[in-house]
Design an enzyme around this catalytic site. Structure first.
Site, PDB file in Angstrom:
ATOM      1  CB  SER A  62      -0.958  -0.066   1.180  1.00 24.08           C
ATOM      2  OG  SER A  62      -2.097   0.664   0.878  1.00 24.08           O
ATOM      3  CG  HIS A 113      -5.820  -2.408   0.868  1.00 17.44           C
ATOM      4  ND1 HIS A 113      -5.007  -2.254  -0.231  1.00 17.44           N
ATOM      5  CD2 HIS A 113      -5.319  -1.573   1.824  1.00 17.44           C
ATOM      6  CE1 HIS A 113      -4.066  -1.359   0.038  1.00 17.44           C
ATOM      7  NE2 HIS A 113      -4.230  -0.934   1.280  1.00 17.44           N
TER       8      HIS A 113
HETATM    9  C1  GCU Z   1      -5.365   4.777   1.894  1.00 15.54           C
HETATM   10  C2  GCU Z   1      -4.780   5.563   0.764  1.00 15.54           C
HETATM   11  C3  GCU Z   1      -3.976   4.666  -0.186  1.00 15.54           C
HETATM   12  C4  GCU Z   1      -2.993   3.828   0.587  1.00 15.54           C
HETATM   13  C5  GCU Z   1      -3.720   3.085   1.684  1.00 15.54           C
HETATM   14  C6  GCU Z   1      -2.804   2.261   2.593  1.00 15.54           C
HETATM   15  O1  GCU Z   1      -6.394   3.952   1.415  1.00 15.54           O
HETATM   16  O2  GCU Z   1      -5.811   6.234   0.099  1.00 15.54           O
HETATM   17  O3  GCU Z   1      -3.272   5.437  -1.136  1.00 15.54           O
HETATM   18  O4  GCU Z   1      -2.318   2.952  -0.276  1.00 15.54           O
HETATM   19  O5  GCU Z   1      -4.379   4.000   2.511  1.00 15.54           O
HETATM   20  O6  GCU Z   1      -1.646   2.616   2.796  1.00 15.54           O
HETATM   21  O7  GCU Z   1      -3.304   1.269   3.154  1.00 15.54           O
END
Ligand code: GCU
Length: 398
Positions: free
Chosen positions: A238, A379
């Site tokens: 992420s 995610h």
């Molecule tokens: C949020 C953000 C993303 C990022 C994510 C994370 O959702 O919008 O860009 O990748 O956090 O780090 O889990």
């Protein structure tokens, strides 16, 4: 303001392929003065440095120059960790410059059954070292009060050790506490940053600091007699996937780069504007990219680069990009296409990338020197992800 943030959140994300505004990607293999890039030499001498400086000035920002003194203090070196299968090491890294000090706590597990120097996965953690395992001997990270082992599902330690790999991790807050007002607590303070100081438009903030941290841990790994520093796999999830890609682009000592669900500002193509957009990420996380990146809020087509060109900066080193079906916010298809297009640079080296622009079926790893999967689920970092990264590392490092 709160109201502003509200308005940003209310901006509806697009997930409909038919509503993607038409765009042309910047040509990966063409130099600023219009020359076609047809050889790996041209790529390395001209195009690669050109792209690196654009990403530094317009997207991630530059780290200040200046020598930082570093010292390592071994706080732990225990050969009977994980039921005797691993050696656990904990190293306090102290950075100092002009009377300012910052510390990072590195936690490592190394497989005892491997008698030679081991390849290592370097993967920063989100919630503190103590959260990756229930191991009661892990020293809690300075900025975290989170419970021991609460992130353990993302860290299949035994699987990594049994496969003959070491693991190195640091809480990412040690380099930049992930908040818009924490510059003065971050490693930027080493370079003279004081509360209230302005960050220059091309100045690096959190992502640049996390990437810097990845490289500083690499400096340590090069000194560790048990580690094969020529076989370090840099992995990030992420926001840390964004940072790992940037670190891997800047620092060619990383043998392999893995970007797990890195999304907007990571692997995903910005021009698609699917899920998270440049405007939204810059507004909600104003401390991640450099200020220049805000010029492209709602103006993706003005970007002098797109993210396939970041992935190409990893070439010719092996690169793994991964998505999750339920993580639409990261734009899986945009991550996939970006990885596919980056393959053009691998071709200059006689290597193969994904060799397709058709998204593979779920839970199927495809590709060669560039690999990709989209797994079912949300995610996260799962065993499926790790199993594929381990297999990929086996293929290229063993
Ligand atoms: C949020 C953000 C993303 C990022 C994510 C994370 O959702 O919008 O860009 O990748 O956090 O780090 O889990």
């Amino acid at each position: 303001s709160l109201l502003g943030l509200h308005a940003q959140n209310a901006e509806e994300a697009n997930y409909d392929e038919s509503k993607i505004p038409p765009f042309t990607l910047p040509a990966l293999l063409e130099t600023a003065n219009g020359q076609k890039v047809t050889t790996s030499q041209q790529w390395e001498q001209t195009r690669r440095p050109e792209l690196l400086s654009i990403f530094a000035e317009q997207v991630y920002g530059k780290m200040p120059e200046g020598k930082v003194d570093v010292s390592y203090k071994k706080l732990d070196d225990n050969h009977s960790a994980l039921d005797g299968s691993a050696t656990r090491k904990q190293i306090e890294i102290t950075f100092s410059r002009n009377g300012v000090e910052r510390k990072a706590l590195l936690l490592m597990y190394l497989p005892n059954h491997v008698k030679t120097k081991v390849p290592v996965f370097l993967h920063f953690n989100f919630q503190g070292n103590q959260t990756i395992s229930a191991d009661p001997e892990i020293i809690p990270s300075q900025y975290s009060k989170e419970a021991r082992g609460n992130q353990a599902s993302r860290w299949p330690l035994q699987k990594i050790i049994d496969a003959g790999y070491g693991l190195a991790t640091v809480h990412y807050f040690d380099f930049f506490p992930d908040d818009k007002d924490k510059h003065a607590e971050s490693i930027l303070a080493l370079f003279g940053y004081k509360p209230g100081d302005d960050i220059p438009a091309d100045g690096g903030q959190a992502i640049a600091a996390w990437a810097w941290g990845n490289s500083r841990v690499m400096d340590y790994l090069e000194t560790d007699w048990q580690v094969d520093a020529s076989k370090v796999i840099l992995m990030g999830h992420s926001r840390l996937g964004k940072a790992s890609l940037w670190a891997g682009a800047l620092d060619t000592r990383f043998a392999i780069v893995v970007a797990n669900e890195s999304g907007c500002g990571g692997a995903a193509l910005s021009r698609r504007q699917v899920g998270e957009t440049v405007n939204r990420i810059n507004n909600v996380f104003p401390h991640w990219f450099c200020k220049n990146f805000r010029r492209y809020n709602k103006k993706e087509n003005d970007l002098p680069i797109d993210q396939h060109e970041l992935l190409a900066l990893i070439a010719p080193r092996p690169l793994y990009v991964a998505s999750a079906e339920g993580d639409r916010w990261s734009d899986p298809k945009g991550e996939f296409l970006s990885a596919s297009y980056a393959g053009d640079v691998y071709k200059l080296y006689g290597m193969k990338g994904l060799e397709t622009t058709t998204l593979p079926p779920v839970n199927t790893s495809i590709g060669d020197r560039v690999a990709y999967h989209i797994r079912t689920g949300v995610h996260d970092v799962t065993d499926f992800d790790w199993e594929n990264y381990i297999r990929f590392a086996d293929k290229w490092l063993k």
